[in-house]
Write a protein that holds these residues in place. Sequence first.
Motif, short mmCIF file in Angstrom:
data_model
loop_
_atom_site.label_atom_id
_atom_site.label_comp_id
_atom_site.label_asym_id
_atom_site.label_seq_id
_atom_site.Cartn_x
_atom_site.Cartn_y
_atom_site.Cartn_z
N GLY A 298 62.94 25.62 -33.45
CA GLY A 298 61.70 25.13 -34.05
C GLY A 298 60.62 26.22 -34.15
N SER A 299 59.96 26.29 -35.32
CA SER A 299 58.90 27.30 -35.46
C SER A 299 57.59 26.81 -34.85
N THR A 300 57.50 25.53 -34.53
CA THR A 300 56.28 25.02 -33.88
C THR A 300 56.45 24.97 -32.37
N THR A 301 57.59 24.45 -31.91
CA THR A 301 57.75 24.26 -30.47
C THR A 301 58.84 25.15 -29.88
N GLY A 302 59.59 25.86 -30.69
CA GLY A 302 60.67 26.72 -30.20
C GLY A 302 61.89 25.95 -29.72
N ARG A 303 61.87 24.63 -29.87
CA ARG A 303 63.01 23.83 -29.40
C ARG A 303 64.25 24.12 -30.25
N PRO A 304 65.46 24.16 -29.60
CA PRO A 304 66.67 24.31 -30.40
C PRO A 304 66.82 23.09 -31.30
N ARG A 305 67.13 23.31 -32.56
CA ARG A 305 67.29 22.17 -33.46
C ARG A 305 68.70 21.61 -33.34
N ARG A 306 68.82 20.30 -33.43
CA ARG A 306 70.12 19.65 -33.49
C ARG A 306 70.70 19.96 -34.89
N CYS A 307 71.99 20.26 -34.96
CA CYS A 307 72.57 20.66 -36.25
C CYS A 307 73.76 19.78 -36.62
N GLY A 308 73.99 19.59 -37.90
CA GLY A 308 75.13 18.80 -38.36
C GLY A 308 75.36 18.97 -39.85
N TRP A 309 76.27 18.18 -40.37
CA TRP A 309 76.69 18.32 -41.78
C TRP A 309 75.68 17.70 -42.75
N PHE A 310 75.85 18.04 -44.00
CA PHE A 310 75.02 17.49 -45.07
C PHE A 310 75.30 16.00 -45.23
N ASP A 311 74.25 15.22 -45.31
CA ASP A 311 74.39 13.78 -45.42
C ASP A 311 74.03 13.35 -46.84
N ALA A 312 75.07 13.10 -47.64
CA ALA A 312 74.83 12.80 -49.05
C ALA A 312 74.23 11.40 -49.25
N VAL A 313 74.50 10.50 -48.30
CA VAL A 313 73.94 9.14 -48.43
C VAL A 313 72.42 9.22 -48.27
N ALA A 314 72.00 9.96 -47.24
CA ALA A 314 70.56 10.12 -47.01
C ALA A 314 69.91 10.89 -48.16
N ALA A 315 70.63 11.91 -48.67
CA ALA A 315 70.06 12.73 -49.76
C ALA A 315 69.80 11.87 -51.00
N LYS A 316 70.76 11.00 -51.31
CA LYS A 316 70.60 10.13 -52.48
C LYS A 316 69.36 9.24 -52.31
N ARG A 317 69.23 8.71 -51.11
CA ARG A 317 68.11 7.81 -50.83
C ARG A 317 66.77 8.53 -50.97
N VAL A 318 66.67 9.73 -50.39
CA VAL A 318 65.35 10.39 -50.39
C VAL A 318 64.99 10.91 -51.78
N VAL A 319 65.99 11.25 -52.57
CA VAL A 319 65.69 11.66 -53.95
C VAL A 319 65.08 10.47 -54.69
N ARG A 320 65.61 9.29 -54.43
CA ARG A 320 65.02 8.09 -55.02
C ARG A 320 63.61 7.84 -54.51
N LEU A 321 63.43 7.98 -53.19
CA LEU A 321 62.13 7.67 -52.58
C LEU A 321 61.01 8.52 -53.17
N SER A 322 61.36 9.75 -53.57
CA SER A 322 60.33 10.66 -54.08
C SER A 322 60.44 10.87 -55.59
#
Length: 426
Positions: A298-322
């Motif tokens: 993290g650039s604000t808190t320096g915490r290690p970020r949790r990492c994982g694969w691309f989530d296409a279901v979430a991506a579809k939803r957020v493209v709609r939301l915006s």
Amino acid sequence: MSVVAVVGAQWGDEGKGKVVDLLASRADCVVRFQGGNNAGHTLVVDGKKSIFHLIPSGVLHAGKRNVLGQGMVIDPRVLLEELGRLDETGRLESAGIAISDRAHVIMPHHLVLDRLREQTPGGSVKVGTTLRGIGPAYEDKVGRRGVRIGDLLSEERLRNVLAGALEYHAPHIAQKGHAVPDLDETVRDYLDFGKKLERYVVDTVELIHAEIETGRKVLFEGAQGALLDVDHGTYPFVTSSNTVAGGACAGAGVGPRSIDRVLAVLKAYTTRVGEGPFPTEETGEMGERMRQAGGEFGSTTGRPRRCGWFDAVAAKRVVRLSSASDLAITKLDVLSDLDEIRVCTGYRVDGKPVDALPYAAFEKAEPVYQNLPGWKTDIRKARSIDELPENAKAYLRFIEDVTGAKVSIVSVGPEREATIHVQELF
Ligand code: IMP
């Protein structure tokens, strides 16, 4: 096109800072519209890293307007420190800083409350906040006891509003065994901040509209990401503002018809800091590999970020939301070493297939993956789509197909130059 909004489309840290910095070179005015110093924009220019938390990412280009809109919550101490840093590098005078008189102020009691809640959650959940007082400041805003930037310019107004807020919070803070910030001392300190900031304080709504009406190019810079949106994110593990593109309307004071294009920024994989569900998270060796390859701290808190694969279901939803028209895909180079790349195309909840973000059971959602072939080639020098290996192009096409938005920018490294511009946004 003269008005573009850039928003994060995952859980923040998608690399918006670099994208906004690039677009800012073509814009006249950059506006932040929500959040505060929970955000952290890392910009790498001429090999030098700069991290800003509050000031819009347009500041590294001389002669732009950089606006802190009224939907933000501003810690004046942090803002003054950032302005001081700009001054030291000779960039302050040309940064065209304007601060909304209506933006809310993060006060000392907000910092105390954020810490108290995270340490001893009591009736609330432990969210893993940035501890910057963001949530409590927004709560005071909605509770109609918030201090606004304009209040820092009048002792009478500041004292009145702050006395009310402290009276409201004092019993709880004291009951938890903490000292309640002193009214007189706080008034003195914050009036002093007000004096130092006064020259930048304006009605930013008038300013932004004047920019738009005179045909200048305006860029709205979102902070955090859509999955942290207080209405649309993984509630209650969210931030306290609207991070979707609609947030630019309320937070900057424009109507939806004023925004010509919306660019959603998606990392080629996914990261998250703080608590909360993250179906495609890789907790083992693969996650560690992504964290190291992508420098995911993290650039604000320096915490290690949790990492994982691309989530296409979430991506579809957020493209709609915006209503995103365009996509920026960042950190594509981080996946270059992999033989196969997983993408989540659905979930299973209690064994049943689900193809949209589940409401309450998100933490139980098991990802259903499709495997795409990796490209196993260093792509950091690619400057056009044609220079990318076929499998990298196929990966981008997959994201376009699933979201229905066009890839306009691809980032293949942290530097400004390490970018493929598929289509100009302005
Ligand atoms: P808060 O915004 O500090 O209240 O934190 C609420 C949640 O949002 C926590 O999970 C934070 O880690 C997360 N968060 C806030 N700002 C950012 C950001 O800029 N990038 C990524 N996560 C963020």
